[in-house]
Design an enzyme around this catalytic site. Sequence first.
Site, PDB file in Angstrom:
ATOM      1  N   ARG A 283       0.858  -1.188   0.000  1.00 18.58           N
ATOM      2  CA  ARG A 283       0.000   0.000   0.000  1.00 18.58           C
ATOM      3  C   ARG A 283       0.894   1.237   0.000  1.00 18.58           C
ATOM      4  O   ARG A 283       1.546   1.548   0.988  1.00 18.58           O
ATOM      5  CB  ARG A 283      -0.913  -0.027   1.236  1.00 18.58           C
ATOM      6  CG  ARG A 283      -1.606   1.290   1.500  1.00 18.58           C
ATOM      7  CD  ARG A 283      -2.707   1.168   2.520  1.00 18.58           C
ATOM      8  NE  ARG A 283      -2.326   0.577   3.780  1.00 18.58           N
ATOM      9  CZ  ARG A 283      -1.715   1.207   4.781  1.00 18.58           C
ATOM     10  NH1 ARG A 283      -1.365   2.474   4.640  1.00 18.58           N
ATOM     11  NH2 ARG A 283      -1.434   0.591   5.908  1.00 18.58           N
ATOM     12  N   HIS A 287      -3.655   4.121   4.940  1.00 17.77           N
ATOM     13  CA  HIS A 287      -4.752   3.161   4.996  1.00 17.77           C
ATOM     14  C   HIS A 287      -6.037   3.813   4.501  1.00 17.77           C
ATOM     15  O   HIS A 287      -6.753   3.250   3.676  1.00 17.77           O
ATOM     16  CB  HIS A 287      -4.931   2.661   6.427  1.00 17.77           C
ATOM     17  CG  HIS A 287      -6.081   1.731   6.601  1.00 17.77           C
ATOM     18  ND1 HIS A 287      -6.063   0.432   6.147  1.00 17.77           N
ATOM     19  CD2 HIS A 287      -7.297   1.901   7.167  1.00 17.77           C
ATOM     20  CE1 HIS A 287      -7.211  -0.158   6.431  1.00 17.77           C
ATOM     21  NE2 HIS A 287      -7.983   0.717   7.044  1.00 17.77           N
ATOM     22  N   TYR A 296       4.414   4.898  11.250  1.00 21.60           N
ATOM     23  CA  TYR A 296       4.686   3.482  11.513  1.00 21.60           C
ATOM     24  C   TYR A 296       5.495   2.786  10.424  1.00 21.60           C
ATOM     25  O   TYR A 296       5.745   1.592  10.510  1.00 21.60           O
ATOM     26  CB  TYR A 296       3.372   2.724  11.734  1.00 21.60           C
ATOM     27  CG  TYR A 296       2.347   2.851  10.630  1.00 21.60           C
ATOM     28  CD1 TYR A 296       2.413   2.071   9.476  1.00 21.60           C
ATOM     29  CD2 TYR A 296       1.287   3.755  10.736  1.00 21.60           C
ATOM     30  CE1 TYR A 296       1.478   2.190   8.470  1.00 21.60           C
ATOM     31  CE2 TYR A 296       0.333   3.872   9.734  1.00 21.60           C
ATOM     32  CZ  TYR A 296       0.431   3.087   8.605  1.00 21.60           C
ATOM     33  OH  TYR A 296      -0.512   3.203   7.607  1.00 21.60           O
TER      34      TYR A 296
END
Length: 389
Positions: A283, A287, A296
Site C-alpha cells: 500500500r 490506509h 509506523y
Amino acid sequence: MAKGDAARPRRASSRAGRGTTLAEPELVQLLTPEGERIEKSTGANGVEYSVDFSDEEYRGLYRDLVIVRKLDTEANALCRQGELSIWASLAGQEAAQVGAGRAMRPQDMAFPTYREHGVLYCRGIDPIMPLSLFRGVDQGGWDPNKYKFNMYTIVIGAQSLHGTGYAMGINFDGRTGSDDGEAVMAFMGDGATSQGDVHESMVYAGVFNAPIVFFVQNNQFAISEPTERQTRVPLYKRSSGYGFPGVRVDGNDVLASYAVAKQALDHARNGNGPSLVEAFTYRMGPHTTTDDPTRYRESAELEEWKAKDPILRMRAFLEKQKVGDKAFFASVDAEAHTVAMDLRDRTLAMPNPQPVSMFDNVYPNGSPLVDAQREEFSRYHASFEGSAH
C-alpha cells in the site's frame, strides 16, 4: 522459485517486538520489476502458471492500470479538498485488482472490501458509484446482481462470510462442475485474516467445498500493524489448516495476478472447492485519508517498493516487446485524465440529499417504527426553519 527481483516478504524488525522472521516462500511471477517476461512460473501449490495474450490484450491491461490509478488519485484529491468524507486508496495494488478483476467471468460474483476500486472498474461499474457513498449522498447504490459485484463492505472481514454463503448457495443450486460453472471471489486485506469472520468463512468453505477464492491483498500493513505482528507463517499457508490449497503471487505483477486468479476461479467453478490467493503487494499511501503512515513505516521501505511499481513494470514490458510506443502511452494518459476530470465534475454536481431521506429504503415494505422515527425527525428538523442558526 520465480526469477527476477520478486517482491519479498519484509524481515521482522524492532517494530515487531520479536526476533522471528517470516519465511520467504515461492512466489508466482511472470513479469519482473524490470519488465522482463517469464514464460512460466510454478507456485508453492505445484501449479504451473502462464498467460497467452495478444498485443491488444497486453495494452488493455496497461490501460486498465493507468485509468484505475488516475481515478483513485482524483478521488483522493477530492477527499483532501473536503468533497468526500473519507477515501481508501488502492495505490500500489492496481495489478492485483486488475489481474483478479479481468480473470473473473461475467457469471462470477465478487465480494469486496472498501478498497476494491480496480475490481469495481473491471466489472463495468461507473466509478462514480462508490464516491456517492463516501460523499454521503447515498449508501452505495449499485445493483449487486446486475454487476455481480456486492456492495462495499466496511466491517472488516464480513464480506468473507457473505461470499462463502453465496458460494454455498451456488453449490446447492448445482451451478458448478463445468467450465461454465460459477465461482465467487472474496477480497480482503492481510489485516482481515486476523478476524474471526474470515476463520469461520474458511471453515465453512472447506467443509462444504464452496466454490470461492479468498483473494488476500497482503499490502504489508493492517492499518498500522505490520504483517509479522499478525502471523508467524506466510498468509497463504493458512489455507492448509482448512483443507484447501493456497498460493502466493507477486501482487505487483498484473500478468501473474491474472493467471493465478483465473486458475483458482476455474478450480472452484469445476467443483474442486475453495482456495486462497495471497497477492504480495504494498500500500503506497495511507490506509485511508484519516491515516498518517509516516508514524509506523520508514521512507526507505516506501522507496524500495516504488521500484516495483506495477504500472512502470507493465510499461517497461510493452516497450521491450515493442507493442507500446510514445503515442500509445500518451493516448492512455490523455484518456485517464479525461475520465478523472469527468469523475470530478460529476462528483461536485451531486445534489445534497434531504436529511429525511435517510429513512427511505430501510425496509422494502415499510415499517411503523421507521415511520414514527421519520415523523419525529421531520418535526425536529422543521423546528429550525427560520432560525438564524
